[in-house]
Scaffold this active site. Structure first.
Site, short mmCIF file in Angstrom:
data_model
loop_
_atom_site.label_atom_id
_atom_site.label_comp_id
_atom_site.label_asym_id
_atom_site.label_seq_id
_atom_site.Cartn_x
_atom_site.Cartn_y
_atom_site.Cartn_z
N ASP A 125 0.83 -1.21 0.00
CA ASP A 125 0.00 0.00 0.00
C ASP A 125 0.87 1.27 0.00
O ASP A 125 1.67 1.48 0.92
CB ASP A 125 -0.88 -0.07 1.27
CG ASP A 125 -2.03 0.90 1.24
OD1 ASP A 125 -2.08 1.76 0.35
OD2 ASP A 125 -2.90 0.80 2.14
N ASP A 134 -10.53 3.88 -1.76
CA ASP A 134 -11.11 2.85 -0.91
C ASP A 134 -12.63 2.78 -1.09
O ASP A 134 -13.31 3.81 -1.14
CB ASP A 134 -10.84 3.16 0.57
CG ASP A 134 -9.37 3.01 0.91
OD1 ASP A 134 -8.54 2.90 -0.02
OD2 ASP A 134 -9.05 2.99 2.11
C1 GLA Z 1 -5.49 2.20 2.62
C2 GLA Z 1 -5.96 1.04 1.75
C3 GLA Z 1 -7.03 0.26 2.51
C4 GLA Z 1 -6.44 -0.24 3.82
C5 GLA Z 1 -5.91 0.91 4.64
C6 GLA Z 1 -5.16 0.45 5.88
O1 GLA Z 1 -6.51 3.13 2.83
O2 GLA Z 1 -6.46 1.51 0.52
O3 GLA Z 1 -7.49 -0.83 1.71
O4 GLA Z 1 -5.42 -1.18 3.54
O5 GLA Z 1 -5.02 1.72 3.88
O6 GLA Z 1 -4.59 1.49 6.60
#
Ligand code: GLA
Length: 498
Positions: free
Chosen positions: A261, A321
């Site tokens: 990520d 997200d």
């Molecule tokens: C980002 C990712 C999410 C999750 C969060 C965790 O927002 O896109 O899917 O993994 O981080 O902190």
């Protein structure tokens, strides 16, 4: 007293009366239950008693609101979502802050702050990037990966015991046998590095290898999460500068899947450098000695679908997200419309994890969520508490005929082929001269749909099957008619004569 001394004394007195001047950059530290110290940064500007600025977190910057500084006390808010504001307040001296953070979702926590020097950086020095090359295909996930991930439901409230229970529930509920193989631990598992740079899990995960052994003993696979930046989005240790070492550690633990990520990498690299950054871990995983699925998570920046495979990625997030509501879900799905050609066996567009069963969408909306993901050849990573599922949730997540569309071996992603007002029809070519047809009603009222096969460019229909309801429809009709509830959908499979 000369003029300068008088001025200095006046300034000192006004500082005393008005309170400490708080402008500048501050390093905030919060100790959390799992043994970690989370760091964020505050950039503040004070004018009179008013304070403006931003909080710098693991994934970006958040503006502060309602900032006030009076008599040595500061208070400000940080809006997270509509109606959800973190509130900070406390005492400030010239170099230190002692704050209380009130988080309406999680509780109240002490946070300490230290004033940073003007030339102090909040990110480690930039490391050089490798020359671009094509990372060899790891041969994994010839159909879209299926499994479960902790983030959507649990966020940071995960530990070894919960993951074991989830593994048990995946077996007990029949989800494993329906195909949901990967049990993926998302953010907040990491602890600190030892003197040799070796990463350790935090208190919540006392023995990652033993956990992997347990998950494997259930016929499942274990996934983990990290960031190419120094910190994850939740502020935990990332893999920056330790890519090879971490890939080896993950392999030694028995990890089968890595979600990687972007988060704080944004403080070091530009978006256009993402391919090289992701390639680094892609190579490291290939050399780790264990087959590890590589899931890129950088929210679809820099047109990741055009280079995700070249960086060694098996799947790549294409959007921000998802949240547990129909507009977010449909927006993520619709964003796949123009990038279908980039999906192929082993390399998938990822509109994010499932929200099915998390409670804020209607059953029709959750069914549409699953219908869309199936027709998009999207990874099916459940994000609910599979220990406590309703019959309805099970029915949506485990319909074998819908899953079979998602997992079709041809590996082609569906596209939108018809739209009238709020009604859309998406068509996905399937192996064996078949097609999946998904009809969506994106509107707020019931919709009656009558569509001829020829409107979809299809002729020679030999059989028609309703996949949600498990029954055959008359093949002779040239028109498909269905009435859909608000934000509802239907999914049928056509067998075409050759
Ligand atoms: C980002 C990712 C999410 C999750 C969060 C965790 O927002 O896109 O899917 O993994 O981080 O902190």
């Amino acid at each position: 007293m000369n003029r300068f001394a008088t001025l200095a004394a006046t300034l000192a007195l006004s500082t005393l009366l008005l309170g400490q001047e708080v402008s500048g950059r501050w390093r905030l530290q919060q100790h959390v239950d799992d043994g970690n110290t989370l760091e964020t940064f505050l950039d503040l500007a004070q004018q009179g008693t008013s304070v403006t600025g931003k909080l710098l977190v693991g994934w970006g910057e958040l503006p502060i609101i309602d900032g006030r500084m009076e008599g040595g006390r500061i208070s400000f808010g940080v809006p997270m979502d509509p109606g959800y504001i973190l509130r900070y307040s406390g005492e400030v001296s010239a170099t230190q802050m002692r704050l209380t953070l009130i988080d309406s979702k999680a509780g109240s926590f002490p946070v300490s702050g230290i004033r940073m020097a003007a030339d102090e950086s909040i990110a480690p020095p930039r490391l050089p990037l490798p020359e671009l090359h094509e990372v060899r295909d790891n041969g994994l996930v010839r159909t879209p990966p299926m499994g479960w991930n902790s983030w959507n439901f649990f966020q940071g409230k995960i530990d070894d015991a919960t993951i074991r229970q989830i593994a048990d529930a995946l077996v007990g509920s029949g989800m494993r046998d329906a195909g949901y193989m990967y049990v993926n631990i998302d953010d907040t598992w990491a602890g600190t590095r030892d003197a040799s740079g070796h990463i350790h899990a935090n208190k919540k995960f006392p023995d990652m290898k033993a956990l992997a052994d347990y998950v494997h003993s259930k016929g499942l696979k274990l996934g983990i999460y990290s960031s190419p930046g120094p910190r994850t989005c939740a502020g935990y240790e990332g893999s920056y500068g330790h890519e090879e070492q971490d890939a080896k550690t993950f392999a030694e633990w028995g990890i089968d899947y890595l979600k990687y990520d972007w988060c704080s990498a944004l403080r070091i690299y530009k978006d256009e450098e993402m391919r090289a950054v992701y390639q680094k871990m892609g190579d490291a995983l290939l050399h780790s000695g264990r087959p590890i699925v590589y899931s890129l998570c950088q929210y679809g920046k820099d047109q990741v679908w055009t280079w995700g495979k070249l960086a060694g990625g098996n799947l790549w997030r294409t959007t921000d997200d998802i949240s547990d509501n129909a507009s977010s879900m449909f927006a993520n799905a619709e964003a796949q419309a123009d990038i279908a050609t980039w999906a192929e066996p082993g390399h998938w567009n990822d509109p994010d994890m499932l929200e099915v069963g998390n409670g804020r969408m209607s059953p029709d909306e959750y069914r549409s969520h699953m219908t869309f993901w199936a027709v998009l050849a999207a990874p099916l990573i459940a994000g609910n508490d599979v220990r406590n599922m309703t019959e309805e949730t099970r029915g949506i997540l485990m319909n074998p005929e819908v899953i079979a569309v998602d997992q079709d071996p041809l590996g082609k992603q569906g596209t939108r082929s018809w739209k009238r007002g709020d009604v859309e029809i998406w068509v996905r070519p399937l192996s064996g001269d078949a097609k999946a047809i998904a009809v969506f009603n994106l509107g707020a009222d019931d919709a009656s749909v009558n569509v001829g096969w020829k409107d979809l460019g299809i002729s020679g229909v030999a059989s028609v099957r309703d996949l949600w309801n498990h029954h055959d429809l008359p093949a002779g009709n040239a028109v498909y008619s269905v009435t859909l509830k608000p934000r509802g959908s239907s999914l049928i499979k056509l067998q075409v004569q050759h």
